[in-house]
Write a protein that holds these residues in place. Structure first.
Motif, PDB file in Angstrom:
ATOM      1  N   VAL A 213       4.952   0.315  -1.701  1.00  0.00           N
ATOM      2  CA  VAL A 213       4.300   1.542  -1.231  1.00  0.00           C
ATOM      3  C   VAL A 213       4.816   2.699  -2.072  1.00  0.00           C
ATOM      4  O   VAL A 213       6.028   2.846  -2.277  1.00  0.00           O
ATOM      5  CB  VAL A 213       4.593   1.792   0.262  1.00  0.00           C
ATOM      6  CG1 VAL A 213       3.959   3.102   0.715  1.00  0.00           C
ATOM      7  CG2 VAL A 213       4.081   0.638   1.108  1.00  0.00           C
ATOM      8  N   LEU A 214       3.903   3.518  -2.539  1.00  0.00           N
ATOM      9  CA  LEU A 214       4.258   4.707  -3.330  1.00  0.00           C
ATOM     10  C   LEU A 214       3.969   5.950  -2.503  1.00  0.00           C
ATOM     11  O   LEU A 214       2.867   6.114  -1.957  1.00  0.00           O
ATOM     12  CB  LEU A 214       3.463   4.746  -4.630  1.00  0.00           C
ATOM     13  CG  LEU A 214       3.588   6.038  -5.458  1.00  0.00           C
ATOM     14  CD1 LEU A 214       5.037   6.256  -5.921  1.00  0.00           C
ATOM     15  CD2 LEU A 214       2.636   6.017  -6.640  1.00  0.00           C
ATOM     16  N   LYS A 227       8.590   8.410  -4.536  1.00  0.00           N
ATOM     17  CA  LYS A 227       9.435   7.335  -4.063  1.00  0.00           C
ATOM     18  C   LYS A 227       8.608   6.080  -3.830  1.00  0.00           C
ATOM     19  O   LYS A 227       7.430   6.162  -3.440  1.00  0.00           O
ATOM     20  CB  LYS A 227      10.146   7.710  -2.757  1.00  0.00           C
ATOM     21  CG  LYS A 227      11.070   8.917  -2.882  1.00  0.00           C
ATOM     22  CD  LYS A 227      11.846   9.145  -1.599  1.00  0.00           C
ATOM     23  CE  LYS A 227      12.801   8.005  -1.331  1.00  0.00           C
ATOM     24  NZ  LYS A 227      13.662   8.272  -0.155  1.00  0.00           N
ATOM     25  N   THR A 228       9.235   4.942  -4.047  1.00  0.00           N
ATOM     26  CA  THR A 228       8.585   3.659  -3.767  1.00  0.00           C
ATOM     27  C   THR A 228       9.445   2.888  -2.770  1.00  0.00           C
ATOM     28  O   THR A 228      10.683   2.973  -2.784  1.00  0.00           O
ATOM     29  CB  THR A 228       8.422   2.823  -5.048  1.00  0.00           C
ATOM     30  OG1 THR A 228       9.700   2.613  -5.650  1.00  0.00           O
ATOM     31  CG2 THR A 228       7.490   3.511  -6.028  1.00  0.00           C
ATOM     32  N   TYR A 229       8.769   2.140  -1.935  1.00  0.00           N
ATOM     33  CA  TYR A 229       9.424   1.304  -0.940  1.00  0.00           C
ATOM     34  C   TYR A 229       8.867  -0.113  -1.079  1.00  0.00           C
ATOM     35  O   TYR A 229       7.651  -0.294  -1.261  1.00  0.00           O
ATOM     36  CB  TYR A 229       9.165   1.821   0.480  1.00  0.00           C
ATOM     37  CG  TYR A 229       9.792   3.167   0.770  1.00  0.00           C
ATOM     38  CD1 TYR A 229      11.037   3.270   1.381  1.00  0.00           C
ATOM     39  CD2 TYR A 229       9.117   4.344   0.443  1.00  0.00           C
ATOM     40  CE1 TYR A 229      11.597   4.504   1.655  1.00  0.00           C
ATOM     41  CE2 TYR A 229       9.672   5.585   0.716  1.00  0.00           C
ATOM     42  CZ  TYR A 229      10.912   5.653   1.322  1.00  0.00           C
ATOM     43  OH  TYR A 229      11.467   6.877   1.595  1.00  0.00           O
ATOM     44  N   SER A 230       9.745  -1.077  -0.986  1.00  0.00           N
ATOM     45  CA  SER A 230       9.327  -2.478  -1.086  1.00  0.00           C
ATOM     46  C   SER A 230       9.512  -3.163   0.261  1.00  0.00           C
ATOM     47  O   SER A 230      10.567  -3.000   0.912  1.00  0.00           O
ATOM     48  CB  SER A 230      10.150  -3.216  -2.155  1.00  0.00           C
ATOM     49  OG  SER A 230       9.901  -2.678  -3.437  1.00  0.00           O
ATOM     50  N   PHE A 231       8.493  -3.901   0.655  1.00  0.00           N
ATOM     51  CA  PHE A 231       8.532  -4.654   1.899  1.00  0.00           C
ATOM     52  C   PHE A 231       7.993  -6.066   1.635  1.00  0.00           C
ATOM     53  O   PHE A 231       7.483  -6.362   0.547  1.00  0.00           O
ATOM     54  CB  PHE A 231       7.706  -3.954   2.991  1.00  0.00           C
ATOM     55  CG  PHE A 231       8.180  -2.559   3.279  1.00  0.00           C
ATOM     56  CD1 PHE A 231       9.350  -2.334   3.989  1.00  0.00           C
ATOM     57  CD2 PHE A 231       7.455  -1.458   2.828  1.00  0.00           C
ATOM     58  CE1 PHE A 231       9.787  -1.046   4.248  1.00  0.00           C
ATOM     59  CE2 PHE A 231       7.884  -0.170   3.091  1.00  0.00           C
ATOM     60  CZ  PHE A 231       9.056   0.039   3.794  1.00  0.00           C
ATOM     61  N   GLU A 232       8.106  -6.923   2.641  1.00  0.00           N
ATOM     62  CA  GLU A 232       7.590  -8.285   2.475  1.00  0.00           C
ATOM     63  C   GLU A 232       6.075  -8.297   2.288  1.00  0.00           C
ATOM     64  O   GLU A 232       5.538  -9.191   1.635  1.00  0.00           O
ATOM     65  CB  GLU A 232       7.968  -9.154   3.686  1.00  0.00           C
ATOM     66  CG  GLU A 232       9.400  -9.647   3.694  1.00  0.00           C
ATOM     67  CD  GLU A 232      10.390  -8.566   4.055  1.00  0.00           C
ATOM     68  OE1 GLU A 232      11.582  -8.697   3.737  1.00  0.00           O
ATOM     69  OE2 GLU A 232       9.964  -7.557   4.673  1.00  0.00           O
ATOM     70  N   ARG A 233       5.397  -7.324   2.852  1.00  0.00           N
ATOM     71  CA  ARG A 233       3.930  -7.274   2.719  1.00  0.00           C
ATOM     72  C   ARG A 233       3.482  -5.842   2.939  1.00  0.00           C
ATOM     73  O   ARG A 233       3.984  -5.139   3.813  1.00  0.00           O
ATOM     74  CB  ARG A 233       3.255  -8.194   3.752  1.00  0.00           C
ATOM     75  CG  ARG A 233       1.757  -8.318   3.618  1.00  0.00           C
ATOM     76  CD  ARG A 233       1.354  -9.073   2.366  1.00  0.00           C
ATOM     77  NE  ARG A 233      -0.035  -9.509   2.424  1.00  0.00           N
ATOM     78  CZ  ARG A 233      -1.079  -8.760   2.031  1.00  0.00           C
ATOM     79  NH1 ARG A 233      -0.865  -7.531   1.561  1.00  0.00           N
ATOM     80  NH2 ARG A 233      -2.299  -9.234   2.097  1.00  0.00           N
ATOM     81  N   VAL A 234       2.545  -5.419   2.109  1.00  0.00           N
ATOM     82  CA  VAL A 234       1.957  -4.087   2.234  1.00  0.00           C
ATOM     83  C   VAL A 234       0.444  -4.261   2.305  1.00  0.00           C
ATOM     84  O   VAL A 234      -0.151  -4.939   1.464  1.00  0.00           O
ATOM     85  CB  VAL A 234       2.340  -3.179   1.044  1.00  0.00           C
ATOM     86  CG1 VAL A 234       1.596  -1.846   1.136  1.00  0.00           C
ATOM     87  CG2 VAL A 234       3.847  -2.959   1.016  1.00  0.00           C
ATOM     88  N   TYR A 235      -0.170  -3.651   3.322  1.00  0.00           N
ATOM     89  CA  TYR A 235      -1.617  -3.725   3.512  1.00  0.00           C
ATOM     90  C   TYR A 235      -2.231  -2.383   3.137  1.00  0.00           C
ATOM     91  O   TYR A 235      -1.830  -1.332   3.669  1.00  0.00           O
ATOM     92  CB  TYR A 235      -1.966  -4.050   4.967  1.00  0.00           C
ATOM     93  CG  TYR A 235      -1.266  -5.280   5.494  1.00  0.00           C
ATOM     94  CD1 TYR A 235      -1.711  -6.552   5.172  1.00  0.00           C
ATOM     95  CD2 TYR A 235      -0.136  -5.158   6.310  1.00  0.00           C
ATOM     96  CE1 TYR A 235      -1.067  -7.682   5.657  1.00  0.00           C
ATOM     97  CE2 TYR A 235       0.511  -6.266   6.806  1.00  0.00           C
ATOM     98  CZ  TYR A 235       0.045  -7.532   6.475  1.00  0.00           C
ATOM     99  OH  TYR A 235       0.697  -8.631   6.953  1.00  0.00           O
ATOM    100  N   GLY A 539      11.807   1.423   8.256  1.00  0.00           N
ATOM    101  CA  GLY A 539      11.493   0.069   7.818  1.00  0.00           C
ATOM    102  C   GLY A 539      12.484  -0.451   6.793  1.00  0.00           C
ATOM    103  O   GLY A 539      12.870  -1.628   6.824  1.00  0.00           O
ATOM    104  N   ALA A 540      12.900   0.413   5.864  1.00  0.00           N
ATOM    105  CA  ALA A 540      13.894  -0.009   4.867  1.00  0.00           C
ATOM    106  C   ALA A 540      15.210  -0.370   5.531  1.00  0.00           C
ATOM    107  O   ALA A 540      15.897  -1.323   5.132  1.00  0.00           O
ATOM    108  CB  ALA A 540      14.084   1.098   3.838  1.00  0.00           C
TER     109      ALA A 540
END
Length: 563
Positions: A213-214, A227-235, A539-540
Motif C-alpha cells: 500500500v502506498l 510511505k509504503t506498507y507491506s501486508f500479506e494481502r492488499v485488495y 496493522g503493521a
C-alpha cells in the motif's frame, strides 16, 4: 244239617247280589254305548251333508272353467321341460368334465416343470455353495483392504492437517490484510473518471501491488509523506467480496481441523468494515455478500463433506457497547430499542465476571444468516457527519463447533485444536448458566467474526453528548486492543487484556493458538489520510505478533501473566 244249610244260603245271597251289581253295570255300559252310537250317527249325517255340499261346489267350479287342460296334457308339458333341463345339465356336466381335465393337465405340466426346476436347483446347489464361499473370501479381502485404506486415509488426513497448519503458520498465525474502498460520490476526490475506472490510482492511498500500500500526501508548508506498507494481502478498490473471501477459505479448513479462527475488521467509520464482514444492507445485492454469510455457507459445506464427525454449530452474538458486553440473543434484550439512547455506565459492577452469552444451535447456513440478521436490529447505530449509519459498538459473532467424543476411538482428542482439547462446551460457564457445558460434548473449535466500531475523531464526526461519550469508549477499547498487540509483538511478560472488555473477550484468539486475520479497511481520500496512517500503523504493529511454532517461541511459548 240246618247249620250247614244256613251257611250255603248266605253264600248264595252274596253271589246273587254280586251278579246283580254286575248286571246293573253292564246295563249302564249299554246305555252309554247307545248314546255314543247316536252321537256318531249324527256326526256321520253331518259329514255326509258337508260332502254333498263339496261335490256341488266342485261341480259348480268345473262348470265355471270349461277351457281347463286335461291333467294328461299338463303332465306331458312338465315332462318335456324336465327333459330339456336334464339335457342341459348333461351338457354342463360334460363341459365341466372337459375343463377339469384341462386344468388337471395344466397342473400336471406345472408340477413337472417345478420338479425339473427343483432338480436343476439341487444340481446347481454345490456350484452356488462354491461361488458363495468364493464371494465370502473376496468380501473378507475387500473388508481388510477397506480397513487398510481407512487407516492410511486417517494417517494422510492427519498429515494433511499438519501440513495445512504449517502452511497457514508460514503465512503467519496473525495475518494482516488491507482493503482500500473505492471512492464514493460523497468523497471530495470523486469524479466521473474515478467512477468509470476504479482500478486506477485515485486519492492519496492506493495499492501498488497485491502486497503493498502506498500513502502519498503532499501538504503545503509541510513535509510530504510518501510511505509504503507491506501486508500479506492488499485488495484494491476494484476487487470484489468474493476475492476477499477467497483468502478466508483456508482458515475455515483450519477451523474444521480443530483450530480456532478469528477474523477482525478494523478501520475508521465509513471505511467499509461492516460491508466487508456483513455485506450490504440492501437484500437485493446478493452478489456482494460479506464474510459472515459466505463463511456460514462454506462452514456447513465442509461439515457436510464428512458427516461422520457429527459436528454441531452453536452461534452467540454480543456487542461491546460502552465497555459493557451486551448479549444480542438474550430474550430480555429483544424488546430493547437500538441506538445511542442506551446507557451502560462504567461502574464497579461492570468489573464482575461476565456470564457466557446465549448460544443458539443452527443447522444450516440459512439459519446462521437469519440469526445474525435478526440480532443486528438491536445493535447501536448513529448517524454522524462521517457516516450515515455509524456503528457505536463492537459486534462479535461466535460460531462454536462441538462434537460428541467417540469413546474408545483411537483418534479421540486428535482432531481438537491444541488449546481446546478436553475443554467442555461453554468454557468457564457454571452449570446453571446459559452457556453451561453440555453432557459428553467438547468444543472442537470456535470461529469469531468481529466487526469493530469505527475509530473516529470527534471534531470530524461532530458528535456531542452521549454520542461523544460512546466515541470515547470506542477509541479507548481500540487503544487497548493496540496495546495488547504491541505487548504480544514485544514479547512482554504482562499482556494488558483486562484494560478493556473487548480485549478480555478476545483474549483466547489474541494470545492463544488461534488463527487471527485482521482486515484493515482504509479510505483513499485525502481528508482521511491521517486516520488511514493510524490504521495502517495498527496493522503493521499487529503483523509483528508471532505465536506458536512459526514464531519460534513467541508470546504463546510463555504463559502471559494477565493481571
Amino acid at each position: 244239617m240246618p247249620v250247614q244249610g244256613g251257611r250255603w244260603g248266605r253264600i248264595s245271597e252274596q253271589r246273587a247280589r254280586q251278579l246283580q251289581r254286575q248286571v246293573q253295570a253292564k246295563e249302564e255300559r249299554i246305555v252309554e254305548l247307545e248314546m255314543e252310537n247316536a252321537v256318531l250317527h249324527l256326526r256321520l249325517a253331518q259329514y255326509r251333508g258337508m260332502s254333498g255340499k263339496g261335490v256341488g261346489t266342485a261341480a259348480q267350479l268345473c262348470s265355471q272353467c270349461p277351457e281347463r287342460e286335461p291333467p294328461r296334457r299338463s303332465a306331458a308339458l312338465a315332462a318335456a321341460q324336465l327333459w330339456r333341463r336334464i339335457q342341459a345339465l348333461k351338457h354342463d356336466t360334460e363341459a365341466l368334465r372337459a375343463s377339469s381335465l384341462e386344468v388337471f393337465r395344466a397342473c400336471r405340466e406345472c408340477l413337472q416343470d417345478g420338479l425339473s426346476a427343483v432338480v436343476a436347483a439341487v444340481q446347481r446347489a454345490p456350484l452356488c455353495h462354491e461361488a458363495l464361499l468364493a464371494w465370502q473370501s473376496k468380501a473378507g479381502h475387500l473388508e481388510r483392504s477397506l480397513q487398510d485404506v481407512s487407516a492410511r486415509y486417517e494417517l494422510e488426513r492427519q498429515q494433511r492437517k499438519v501440513l495445512h497448519n504449517r502452511l497457514v503458520e508460514l503465512k503467519g498465525n496473525v495475518r494482516v490484510h488491507c482493503r482500500i474502498r473505492p471512492l464514493l460520490p460523497s468523497d471530495e476526490e470523486f469524479d466521473g473518471q474515478a467512477s468509470r475506472d476504479s482500478s486506477a490510482p485515485a486519492g492519496e492511498v492506493h495499492a501498488v501491488d497485491d502486497e503493498t500500500v502506498l500513502v502519498r500526501w503532499d501538504r503545503p508548508a509541510h513535509r510530504s509523506i510518501h510511505k509504503t506498507y507491506s501486508f500479506e494481502r492488499v485488495y484494491g478498490p476494484a476487487e470484489s467480496q468474493q476475492v476477499v473471501f477467497a483468502d478466508v477459505c483456508p482458515l475455515l479448513t483450519s477451523l474444521l481441523d480443530g483450530y480456532s479462527v478469528c477474523i477482525l475488521a478494523y478501520g475508521q467509520t465509513g471505511y467499509g468494515k461492516s460491508y466487508t464482514v456483513l455485506g450490504p444492507l440492501s437484500k437485493d445485492e446478493r452478489g456482494d455478500l460479506g464474510i459472515v454469510p459466505r463463511a456460514a455457507g462454506e462452514l456447513f459445506r465442509l461439515i457436510s463433506e464428512n458427516p461422520s464427525r457429527s459436528l454441531k454449530v452453536d452461534v452467540s452474538i454480543v456487542e461491546v457497547y460502552n465497555n459493557d458486553i451486551l448479549d444480542l440473543l438474550a430474550k430480555e434484550r429483544h424488546p430493547a430499542v437500538s441506538g445511542p439512547q442506551r446507557e451502560a455506565p462504567m461502574t464497579k459492577a461492570t468489573k464482575r465476571e461476565v456470564l457466557p452469552p446465549t448460544r443458539e444451535p443452527v443447522r444450516s447456513a440459512e439459519d446462521f444468516v437469519a440469526l445474525a440478521a435478526g440480532s443486528l436490529q438491536f445493535r447501536a447505530w448513529l448517524a454522524t457527519r462521517v457516516h450515515a449509519r455509524s456503528s457505536r459498538s463492537h459486534l462479535i459473532i461466535t460460531a462454536t463447533l462441538t462434537a460428541a467424543p467417540a469413546s474408545g476411538s483411537p483418534t479421540d482428542g486428535q482432531s481438537l485444536g491444541p488449546r481446546l482439547q478436553g475443554r467442555p462446551v461453554g468454557g468457564r460457564a457454571s452449570p446453571g448458566s446459559p452457556g453451561a457445558p453440555r453432557v459428553e460434548e467438547q468444543v472442537h473449535a470456535k470461529l469469531q467474526l468481529v466487526d469493530l466500531a469505527g475509530s473516529e475523531c470527534a471534531g470530524v464526526s461532530g458528535v456531542t453528548g452521549a454520542a461523544l461519550r460512546e466515541t470515547s469508549f470506542i477509541n479507548r477499547s481500540l487503544a487497548a486492543l493496540a496495546d495488547v498487540l504491541g505487548a504480544l509483538a514485544e514479547h512482554r511478560d504482562h499482556i494488558p487484556y483486562r484494560n478493556s472488555q473487548l480485549t478480555r473477550f478476545l483474549q483466547d484468539v489474541l494470545g492463544g493458538d488461534a488463527k487471527l486475520l485482521v482486515i484493515l479497511c482504509v479510505s483513499p481520500c485525502r481528508k482521511h489520510v491521517a486516520e488511514t496512517l493510524r490504521c495502517l500503523g495498527f496493522g503493521a504493529q499487529a503483523r509483528h505478533v508471532q505465536r506458536g511454532p512459526a514464531g519460534g517461541g513467541g508470546a504463546a511459548a510463555r504463559k502471559p501473566r494477565n493481571q
